[in-house]
Design a protein around this motif. Structure first.
Motif, PDB file in Angstrom:
ATOM      1  N   ILE A  32       0.846  -1.197   0.000  1.00  0.00           N
ATOM      2  CA  ILE A  32       0.000   0.000   0.000  1.00  0.00           C
ATOM      3  C   ILE A  32       0.885   1.251   0.000  1.00  0.00           C
ATOM      4  O   ILE A  32       0.665   2.185  -0.773  1.00  0.00           O
ATOM      5  CB  ILE A  32      -0.962   0.011   1.208  1.00  0.00           C
ATOM      6  N   VAL A  79      -5.961  -6.563  -0.070  1.00  0.00           N
ATOM      7  CA  VAL A  79      -6.899  -5.668   0.614  1.00  0.00           C
ATOM      8  C   VAL A  79      -8.316  -6.115   0.297  1.00  0.00           C
ATOM      9  O   VAL A  79      -8.694  -6.242  -0.863  1.00  0.00           O
ATOM     10  CB  VAL A  79      -6.690  -4.198   0.196  1.00  0.00           C
ATOM     11  N   LEU A  82     -11.604  -1.059   2.434  1.00  0.00           N
ATOM     12  CA  LEU A  82     -11.048   0.151   3.032  1.00  0.00           C
ATOM     13  C   LEU A  82     -12.041   0.643   4.070  1.00  0.00           C
ATOM     14  O   LEU A  82     -13.171   0.990   3.762  1.00  0.00           O
ATOM     15  CB  LEU A  82     -10.826   1.220   1.955  1.00  0.00           C
ATOM     16  N   VAL A 101      -7.578  -0.747   6.839  1.00  0.00           N
ATOM     17  CA  VAL A 101      -8.122  -1.688   5.862  1.00  0.00           C
ATOM     18  C   VAL A 101      -8.340  -3.044   6.517  1.00  0.00           C
ATOM     19  O   VAL A 101      -7.725  -3.372   7.527  1.00  0.00           O
ATOM     20  CB  VAL A 101      -7.192  -1.864   4.642  1.00  0.00           C
ATOM     21  N   THR A 103      -7.851  -6.973   5.567  1.00  0.00           N
ATOM     22  CA  THR A 103      -7.109  -7.743   4.583  1.00  0.00           C
ATOM     23  C   THR A 103      -7.742  -9.110   4.372  1.00  0.00           C
ATOM     24  O   THR A 103      -8.676  -9.488   5.070  1.00  0.00           O
ATOM     25  CB  THR A 103      -5.650  -7.931   5.036  1.00  0.00           C
TER      26      THR A 103
END
Length: 116
Positions: A32, A79, A82, A101, A103
Motif C-alpha cells: 500500500i 486488501v 477500506l 483496511v 485484509t
C-alpha cells in the motif's frame, strides 16, 4: 503473499536471507505504501498505475485526491475493504495519509504514509 522488505529510504533490503521478506499483513502494508508513493504513468509496464500527484497537489481538488488514494488502496493485492481514510496537510507541505483496511487474512491493518 511474500514481498521483499524495504528500509526507511525505500531501498530493498539484502543480506539477511528470509528476514528480508515480509508476508501477509506486513507485505500488504508495504505494498500500500509503495503504491501510494508511485507517480502516475511512471511505471513503464503499467502506465495506468500510480497517483497523479503533480496535478492533485497543485490544485484544491482534495476529494479527487482522496478518491485516487482510496482507489489505489482498494486495488492493492490482499486488501479486502477500506474501512477508514483521512488526509492531513502540515505547514511544511507534507501530506499524511492515515488508513485502516481489512485484509484477506481477516485482520485490520491501520497505518499511515507521509508524502512530500
Amino acid at each position: 503473499m511474500l514481498t521483499r522488505a524495504i528500509d526507511q529510504d525505500n531501498d530493498f533490503t539484502f543480506g539477511k536471507g528470509k528476514q528480508n521478506y515480509l508476508s501477509e499483513q506486513n507485505a500488504v502494508g508495504q505494498n500500500i505504501k509503495t503504491r501510494i508513493q508511485s507517480f502516475y504513468q511512471d511505471c513503464f509496464f503499467d502506465l495506468t498505475a500510480g497517483i497523479d500527484w503533480f496535478n492533485f497537489l497543485g490544485s484544491k481538488n482534495i476529494s479527487g485526491l482522496k478518491n485516487a488514494i482510496a482507489k489505489t488502496i482498494i486495488g492493492t493485492t490482499g486488501v479486502y475493504s477500506l474501512d477508514e481514510l483521512s488526509l492531513s496537510l502540515s505547514a511544511s507541505r507534507q501530506l499524511t495519509i492515515e488508513y485502516s483496511v481489512t485484509t484477506l487474512w481477516s485482520s485490520s491493518l491501520t497505518n499511515s504514509v507521509t508524502v512530500g
